[in-house]
Write an enzyme that holds these catalytic residues in place. Structure first.
Site, PDB file in Angstrom:
ATOM      1  CD  GLU A   1      -3.189  -1.166   2.200  1.00  0.00           C
ATOM      2  OE1 GLU A   1      -3.938  -1.429   2.115  1.00  0.00           O
ATOM      3  OE2 GLU A   1      -2.580  -0.470   3.408  1.00  0.00           O
TER       4      GLU A   1
ATOM      5  CD  GLU B   1      -4.459  -5.625   3.060  1.00  0.00           C
ATOM      6  OE1 GLU B   1      -5.148  -4.818   3.605  1.00  0.00           O
ATOM      7  OE2 GLU B   1      -3.151  -5.559   2.840  1.00  0.00           O
TER       8      GLU B   1
END
EC number: 3.2.1.23
Length: 688
Positions: A161, A320
């Site tokens: 991320e 995710e």
């Protein structure tokens, strides 16, 4: 933009068949080894075939500088692999260990006031630090050398991320890198001055050394918009450059192993230019977390469609999402019953060939201990784990049926999204702070769905001009090249929707002159002289406008002062005389070349758009679509197989005709020729 990398997908373990990948982040280093065997047993029960390992394990892998401990990681990878569970192995560089930041505090990023971001959470590093890069690339090298021949590692998970917490850095390292970025982009300082409009407020620069990041300039002051837009571009590029450096080290040592990093594509997730980043991964991966409330499913489907657009319809990886509540909102709502299965099937419908969660086992300590997981605090005797097992069986069934490797069918409609337009509309000196780019594409996606149409959401750089119908929703920046594409698309027979706040400026955020939308006024057949923003922050201010088609505009309206001879007004404002807006056109259709446009000059929201679309369809000559607004229908297929995915997007039960063999029915059942889908329900049907 760089050339797109060839798509490469993680291959199954030796002796195993290709399946939809299923699993999640696994953090065995948070647990005693006595738990590991139970984890593996439960993973097999749930149908898990892949986990991501080592994402935040740098301090465990390199406990002190130059000292490496791979033993624990070797043991768990081996244990998983022998059970048929593959590893998506992280570079482990997402957050540096304390020994590194203590020895080199100069790797820590600084905010716009110059304050240091100290260790204590994650991503406390600056991407432009040569010192941090040296340590991170050394770890990548050690990881690759140690695991280059491990048969259970099927992909590299590079970083994690990027930019989630360190998107902007205002340090001197960043300043020097920004200067180099500007020199590469503009070549001369005069070109920078022109791009940033530095004649305003005496901001002229004589040398690249005078360029500084957009640091603190005083509360309530206004940063140069061209500079701020370029700093956002630079920040996305700086993180991308760091990712590429990691990727290339890993790829050099393990050339046969595909690499990815997890994006954060969502309706409001606009920090990095993920379409640009999509060129640099072997396969696109995404982290997405649901929006509570009535947008839950629509926003998820919208974001999954945009991810598919970034992937250019190659298979992508849902890296995710959550089984239920997250931990980072002020109120962390749980998912509604059934949504765990439905949401994952929706991502498969939109092109995902992998479904993974954060995380496998819910933490008992730390900042994310209240974040849901596949095995919750309650343990396997829980509804969440039973749903996880149900989903695993569903994905296995879909793999057997041939879904794996098929592609999301191309819609007739493309809704265009542009990261840079969002960045430009974030400036604090715009016509209104209530309008940003990102909200309008989502409203259009939902409005089309209300009318039985599942649109594709695609980046502005993509092939949106090959669709039968395209929408430019608040695409604030239109370059000369994009304006040319618009002109050619409509002239050649395309049907184009354009909204307010589109085409106001070029890629430098310089306003197109002569009336709005400057570069495509003739295409849409309207001329706007000024805007009529609306709000309630001052008593008696205009806060809404009624249209004569029964809809209501909020927040923003264009003052359209003239229309082309080829244009026809479909709706106008009904307003008090003192506003000067009574009878002013609000929705206008125009003929241009062999095509047609519809200009929507105000913010109608999802409801107003949904109500207006049938009339506009008729005016544009667009054939009607089946009325199934409560059920979103998506198709995947190839030359051999076709599948229809059906999702209830409301809190009412809906019945639809049975089209073929029902493979999966979650909160859905067949009665005769009707498939009844309950709230949060989903079904997958094999058509051929």
């Amino acid at each position: 933009m760089s050339k797109r990398r060839e798509h490469r997908w993680p291959q199954p373990l030796k002796g195993s068949q290709a399946r939809i990948w299923y699993g999640g982040d696994y953090n065995p280093d948070q647990w005693p080894e006595s738990v590991w065997d139970e984890d593996v047993e439960l993973m097999q029960k749930a149908g898990v075939n892949l986990v991501s390992l080592g994402i935040f394990s740098w301090a465990k892998i390199e406990p002190e500088e130059g000292v490496y401990d791979f033993d624990w990681l070797d043991r768990i990878i081996d244990k998983l692999g022998k059970a048929g569970i593959a590893t998506d192995l992280a570079s482990a560089t997402a957050s540096p260990p304390l020994w590194l930041t203590q020895a080199h505090p100069e790797v820590l990023w600084k905010d716009y006031r110059g304050d240091t971001c100290w260790p204590g959470a994650r991503q406390h590093w600056r991407p432009t630090s040569p010192i941090f890069r040296e340590y991170a690339l050394n770890l990548c090298r050690k990881m690759a050398e140690h695991y280059k021949d491990n048969p259970y590692v099927v992909a590299w998970h590079v970083g994690n991320e990027y930019g989630c917490h360190n998107r902007f850095d205002y340090s001197d390292d960043a300043m020097r890198a920004f200067q180099k970025w500007c020199k590469k982009r503009y070549k001369t300082i005069d070109a920078v001055n022109e791009a940033w409009g530095t004649a305003f407020w005496a901001q002229h620069m004589n040398d690249f050394s005078e360029i500084i990041p957009p640091r603190f300039i005083g509360d309530g002051n206004f940063m140069n918009p061209g500079k701020l837009l370029d700093f956002k571009r630079f920040s996305s590029d700086a993180l991308k450059e760091f990712y590429i450096a990691e990727r290339d080290v890993l790829a050099e040592i393990t050339p046969g192993r595909p690499l990815t990093t997890n994006f954060m594509v969502s309706a409001s997730g606009t920090g990095l230019d993920y379409d640009d980043w999509g060129n640099e991964v072997d396969f696109v991966s995404n982290d997405h977390y649901f929006t509570p409330g009535d947008q839950h499913f629509d926003e998820l489907a919208y974001s999954a469609s945009l991810t598919d657009g970034i992937a250019r319809k190659d298979p992508w990886f849902q890296m995710e999402h959550s089984t239920s509540a997250v931990n980072w909102r002020p109120i962390n709502y749980r998912v509604e019953p059934g949504a765990l299965v439905r949401d994952s099937l929706a991502q498969v419908a939109m092109g995902a060939d992998a479904i993974c969660y954060f995380q496998w086992r819910q933490s008992k300590a730390g900042a994310e201990k209240w974040h849901s997981s596949m095995v919750p605090h309650a343990g396997p005797d829980s509804q969440i784990f039973r749903d996880v097992c149900e989903l695993g069986a569903d994905l296995d069934r879909l793999s057997d049926a041939g879904v794996l490797g098929t592609r999301l069918a191309k819609s007739k409609v493309a809704i265009v999204f542009d990261y840079e337009s969002q960045w430009a509309t974030e400036h604090t000196a715009t016509p209104t702070q209530k309008v940003h780019h990102w909200t309008e594409p989502l409203d259009w996606f939902r409005a089309f769905a209300d009318n039985g149409i599942t649109a594709d959401v695609v980046p502005v750089r993509s092939d949106w001009d090959t669709y039968e119908i395209a929408v430019l929703p608040c695409v604030y920046l239109l370059s000369a090249d994009t304006s040319r594409r618009v002109r050619e698309y409509v002239a050649n027979g395309g049907k184009l929707f354009v909204t307010y706040y589109t085409g106001l400026a070029d890629e430098r955020d310089h306003v197109w002159l002569g009336g709005y939308p400057g570069s495509i006024r003739d295409v849409v057949g309207v001329r706007v002289e000024e805007f009529a923003p609306m709000g309630d922050d001052f008593p008696g201010a205009l806060d809404q406008l009624n249209l004569d088609n029964g809809t209501v505009a909020h927040d923003f309206a264009d003052v359209i002062t003239s229309t082309a001879d080829t244009a026809r007004v479909l709706a106008s404002y009904q307003a008090d005389p003192w506003t000067g807006l009574n009878g002013v056109p609000a929705i206008v259709v125009n003929e241009y070349g062999d095509g047609k446009t519809a200009y929507v000059g105000c913010r109608l929201g999802r409801e107003g758009l949904a109500k207006s679309l049938p009339q506009v369809f008729d005016a544009l000559g667009i054939e009607s679509f089946p009325e199934r607004g409560g059920v979103l229908r998506v198709e995947r297929g190839d030359g051999e197989h076709r599948f229809a995915f059906l999702f209830n997007r409301t809190h009412e039960t809906h019945g639809v005709p049975v089209e073929g063999e029902v493979l999966v029915a979650s909160l859905a059942q067949v009665s005769g020729d009707t498939l009844s889908i309950s709230p949060n329900g989903a079904a997958v049907v094999k058509l051929q």
